[in-house]
Motif scaffolding. Sequence first.
Motif, mmCIF file in Angstrom:
data_model
loop_
_atom_site.group_PDB
_atom_site.id
_atom_site.type_symbol
_atom_site.label_atom_id
_atom_site.label_comp_id
_atom_site.label_asym_id
_atom_site.label_seq_id
_atom_site.Cartn_x
_atom_site.Cartn_y
_atom_site.Cartn_z
ATOM 1 N N UNK A 128 0.647 -1.135 0.017
ATOM 2 C CA UNK A 128 0.448 0.494 0.402
ATOM 3 C C UNK A 128 0.656 1.229 -0.098
ATOM 4 N N UNK A 129 0.156 2.474 0.065
ATOM 5 C CA UNK A 129 1.081 3.746 -0.039
ATOM 6 C C UNK A 129 1.509 4.161 0.931
ATOM 7 N N UNK A 148 1.133 -12.281 15.575
ATOM 8 C CA UNK A 148 0.845 -12.292 14.207
ATOM 9 C C UNK A 148 1.765 -11.743 13.583
ATOM 10 N N UNK A 149 2.852 -12.641 12.182
ATOM 11 C CA UNK A 149 3.027 -11.752 11.375
ATOM 12 C C UNK A 149 3.534 -11.365 10.469
ATOM 13 N N UNK A 150 3.664 -10.121 10.266
ATOM 14 C CA UNK A 150 3.631 -8.732 9.100
ATOM 15 C C UNK A 150 4.211 -8.272 7.940
ATOM 16 N N UNK A 151 4.185 -8.638 6.733
ATOM 17 C CA UNK A 151 5.402 -7.706 5.888
ATOM 18 C C UNK A 151 4.970 -7.228 5.100
ATOM 19 N N UNK A 152 5.151 -5.895 5.085
ATOM 20 C CA UNK A 152 5.003 -4.874 4.273
ATOM 21 C C UNK A 152 5.964 -4.496 3.136
ATOM 22 N N UNK A 153 5.731 -4.512 1.770
ATOM 23 C CA UNK A 153 6.852 -4.550 0.973
ATOM 24 C C UNK A 153 6.802 -2.930 0.086
ATOM 25 N N UNK A 154 7.742 -2.881 0.453
ATOM 26 C CA UNK A 154 8.506 -0.525 -0.180
ATOM 27 C C UNK A 154 8.537 -0.307 1.307
ATOM 28 N N UNK A 155 7.574 -0.317 2.315
ATOM 29 C CA UNK A 155 7.070 0.970 2.804
ATOM 30 C C UNK A 155 6.636 0.596 4.288
ATOM 31 N N UNK A 156 7.469 0.832 5.233
ATOM 32 C CA UNK A 156 7.239 0.120 6.858
ATOM 33 C C UNK A 156 6.196 1.344 7.389
ATOM 34 N N UNK A 182 14.148 -2.442 -4.301
ATOM 35 C CA UNK A 182 12.799 -2.856 -3.255
ATOM 36 C C UNK A 182 13.337 -3.755 -1.703
ATOM 37 N N UNK A 183 12.266 -3.386 -0.759
ATOM 38 C CA UNK A 183 12.587 -3.360 0.463
ATOM 39 C C UNK A 183 11.160 -4.013 0.540
ATOM 40 N N UNK A 184 11.719 -4.994 1.974
ATOM 41 C CA UNK A 184 10.478 -5.546 2.169
ATOM 42 C C UNK A 184 10.534 -5.413 4.500
ATOM 43 N N UNK A 185 9.976 -5.185 4.921
ATOM 44 C CA UNK A 185 9.466 -5.196 6.194
ATOM 45 C C UNK A 185 9.078 -6.057 6.787
ATOM 46 N N UNK A 186 9.584 -6.862 7.811
ATOM 47 C CA UNK A 186 8.847 -7.502 9.051
ATOM 48 C C UNK A 186 8.423 -7.341 9.955
ATOM 49 N N UNK A 187 7.597 -7.735 10.627
ATOM 50 C CA UNK A 187 7.023 -7.172 11.824
ATOM 51 C C UNK A 187 6.231 -8.651 12.955
ATOM 52 N N UNK A 188 6.714 -8.706 14.128
ATOM 53 C CA UNK A 188 6.035 -9.554 14.557
ATOM 54 C C UNK A 188 5.121 -8.700 15.942
ATOM 55 N N UNK A 189 3.927 -8.885 15.911
ATOM 56 C CA UNK A 189 2.702 -8.440 16.458
ATOM 57 C C UNK A 189 3.094 -8.418 17.895
ATOM 58 N N UNK A 190 3.952 -7.505 19.053
ATOM 59 C CA UNK A 190 4.293 -7.965 20.129
ATOM 60 C C UNK A 190 2.738 -7.889 21.271
ATOM 61 N N UNK A 191 2.596 -9.296 22.114
ATOM 62 C CA UNK A 191 1.686 -8.634 23.370
ATOM 63 C C UNK A 191 1.712 -7.352 24.045
ATOM 64 N N UNK A 192 0.766 -6.941 24.411
ATOM 65 C CA UNK A 192 0.173 -5.452 24.813
ATOM 66 C C UNK A 192 0.259 -5.902 26.706
ATOM 67 N N UNK A 193 1.218 -4.856 26.852
ATOM 68 C CA UNK A 193 1.742 -5.050 28.065
ATOM 69 C C UNK A 193 1.352 -3.691 29.306
ATOM 70 N N UNK A 194 1.177 -2.972 28.210
ATOM 71 C CA UNK A 194 1.194 -0.940 29.147
ATOM 72 C C UNK A 194 0.419 -1.713 30.156
ATOM 73 N N UNK A 195 0.663 -0.643 30.994
ATOM 74 C CA UNK A 195 0.161 -1.264 32.646
ATOM 75 C C UNK A 195 0.714 -1.174 33.937
#
Length: 288
Positions: A128-129, A148-156, A182-195
């Motif tokens: 996406x843009x 959950x894993x996320x891969x974004x093409x070109x844009x972080x 071309x750049x690929x960005x990989x993320x792993x969704x973190x647990x929600x720990x704020x509190x």
Amino acid sequence: MNSRFRCVAVALAFCSAAPALAQGAEEKDNIAGPYVPTPWVIVEEMLKLAGIRGEDVVYDLGSGDGRLVITAAKRFGARGVGVELQTELVETARIAAKHEGVADRVKFVQGDLFETDIKDASVVMLYLLPRFVTRLVPRLRAELRPGTRIVSHDYPLAPWPPDKELSMDVAEKEMISGTSWTRLYYYVVPARVQGVWELTLPKTLAGAPLRLEVTQEPHAVGGLVRDGDAELYLRDLAVRGERIRFGLLYKSRLIAFEGTVAGESMTGEVRARELRGPWTARLRAPLR
């Protein structure tokens, strides 16, 4: 990649993409860029970077001709969902899925990717843009399950720092975007720990529970322990998926924590010199 799928998907997509864009662009701000088919070599690398497995449910937000989820289903046996605003592209993807024999494992829905329910995803793919990628960040972090894993093409996913990056030259992209880079960005969704958490250590380390306060933003996570009037800041706090680790200098002892987050509780092991033992934390209140 099956040449029949390429021919069917590309031919139908190019016939339908232009009028779909013209029809919807002025009506809605949620068309996340023009339809641009992801080159096949990048499809392969995105799936590889995500580590697709048979048990995965792969969501492609802005799925175009459906090639990402169709390939994930055909190659790895995964299930998939493509979300696409343009009706013609949804039909293109459905036809391609039937031709590839994976229509029972994937589905394509005509809808707004900013409103579609994504909670069942174990992998999310994006091309996406930049302004739309950034706009998605709060939803991705709030609604997707930890791990959950996320891969974004070109844009972080700014300001969220990626867990991995992959860069490469793809000659085919020069015709699309004017550059082969071309750049690929990989993320792993973190647990929600704020509190505010009640932290319990082995009695040899702390005779009573301590107050643990954690702040969490896409770009940073931090925290401290309160012991009476003392504020002891956590060291090297990191959350990746359901795993958490940090250090704490407490009563002249450097204590290393490793553990797992499960909703409103955390459990794990502490190490302090020769001592090892369990630790737990219970969420007591949101941090204000």
